[in-house]
Design an enzyme around this catalytic site. Structure first.
Site, PDB file in Angstrom:
ATOM      1  CB  SER A  27      -7.380  -8.653   9.890  1.00 22.81           C
ATOM      2  OG  SER A  27      -8.177  -9.123   8.815  1.00 22.81           O
ATOM      3  CG  MET A  64     -13.927 -10.551  11.342  1.00 20.61           C
ATOM      4  SD  MET A  64     -15.154 -10.329  10.012  1.00 20.61           S
ATOM      5  CE  MET A  64     -14.167 -10.757   8.569  1.00 20.61           C
TER       6      MET A  64
END
Length: 348
Positions: free
Chosen positions: A162, A281
């Protein structure tokens, strides 16, 4: 800790909107707004912001030039404000190469509905950026790809990432040889951005990189990136693995979701999977990686020091789902060493 934020944008309306969002957050302080790079430079020196939101399209000096100079002189977490277009995707990916932490879509000022959701997204990303590890742009070419001595179709490499992942994935793929096992990738990105991202990777990697297509056969020497806003599911058909793209609900808060891809691989490929979880995250991918490990697959995670955000790898490690924790620059060679050790020469 109060997060000091500087907003840099040539649009007075965007500056006003972002400023209001930031002022309303008790853990943030708006230290200034700048309409161009020259004003921004002076404010950076004066206020030493913890996070900068930066527009790419600005007069006098564009956002990419400002970002490049900033990262050389005073590395600071930067959140790009991007347009969701092909041109915007190209510029945003370049910004991430230069060291920007993440990006968020430019708000549509004529649409009142959804501003509350947008406000929460940008506040969450500012908080994440404030705790991130800023990585400067890498200079020079990577070394020669590691060697893969086996030839077969049953082994698969799966990568999930991510925030910070676009550059981390690039570093991993550039170290893989043209005869690498097939690679499937889920990176949290919006529609359109994954198309541009795949083309950029394909131009610099020995493996062929493309945005995944529904029903496509997974082949060695190829990397397939899940399209933005669609889950990628891998299924087995006889001796082949094939891709299914699913327009279903978000999983682990995301679409595409790393957990969807990892869980499908645990069921259809098991011990033939080598899964890698990179910077990001949140916790997407941790449960799926646990399933792959339980099915006999090999699992690797990026270490905290080399992550932009140590969220997804940390959660997988916490679950006991990781065999090895490695710096980013060591992951490709370890992956191929593990696959060579296991032996991938038998076709199914």
């Amino acid at each position: 800790m109060t997060i000091k934020v500087l907003v840099v944008d040539d649009s007075a309306l965007i500056r006003q909107l972002l400023g209001e969002i930031i002022r309303q957050s008790p853990d943030m302080q708006l230290v200034g707004v700048a309409q161009d790079a020259y004003v921004a430079r002076d404010m950076v020196n004066q206020f030493a912001p913890d996070v900068i939101t930066l527009d790419i399209e600005m007069p006098k000096v564009d956002g990419l030039t400002f970002l490049d100079r900033l990262m050389k002189a005073r590395p600071t977490p930067v959140l790009m404000i991007s347009t969701l277009t092909e041109a915007g995707a190209e510029a945003t990916l370049r910004a991430l190469e230069l060291g920007a932490v993440d990006f968020i879509a430019k708000p549509k000022l004529d649409v009142a509905q959804g501003i509350a959701e947008y406000s929460q997204q940008i506040l969450d990303k500012i908080r994440m950026a404030a705790t991130s590890h800023v990585r400067r742009a890498r200079r020079g070419e990577s070394g020669p790809p590691a060697n893969f001595v086996n030839s077969g179709t049953e082994k698969l490499i799966a990568i999930g990432a991510s925030t910070g992942g676009t550059e981390a994935i690039k570093e991993v793929l550039r170290e893989l040889p043209a005869n690498s096992p097939a690679i499937v990738i889920t990176q949290h990105m919006p529609p359109g951005f994954t198309t541009t991202y795949a083309k950029r990777l394909d131009s610099i990697c020995a493996v062929s990189v493309s945005e995944a297509k529904d029903g496509e056969r997974v082949l060695p020497g190829h990397a397939y990136i899940a399209p933005g806003n669609l889950h990628m599911h891998i299924d087995k058909y006889g001796a082949d693995y094939r891709i299914s793209l699913l327009d279903t609900e978000r999983v682990s808060g995301h679409k595409p979701s790393v957990d969807v891809m990892f869980n499908s691989l645990a069921k259809c490929a098991g011990k033939n999977v080598l899964a890698i979880i990179l910077t990001g995250m949140g916790k997407d991918g941790a449960i799926g990686m646990q399933a792959i490990k339980a099915a006999g697959g090999v699992t690797l995670a990026q270490d905290e020091q080399s992550c932009v955000v140590f969220g997804m790898p940390k959660e997988a490690i916490r679950l006991g789902a990781v065999d090895s924790i490695l710096p980013l620059e060591e992951i490709s060679r370890m992956a191929l060493a593990e696959l060579n050790r296991l032996g991938a020469g038998t076709r199914l």
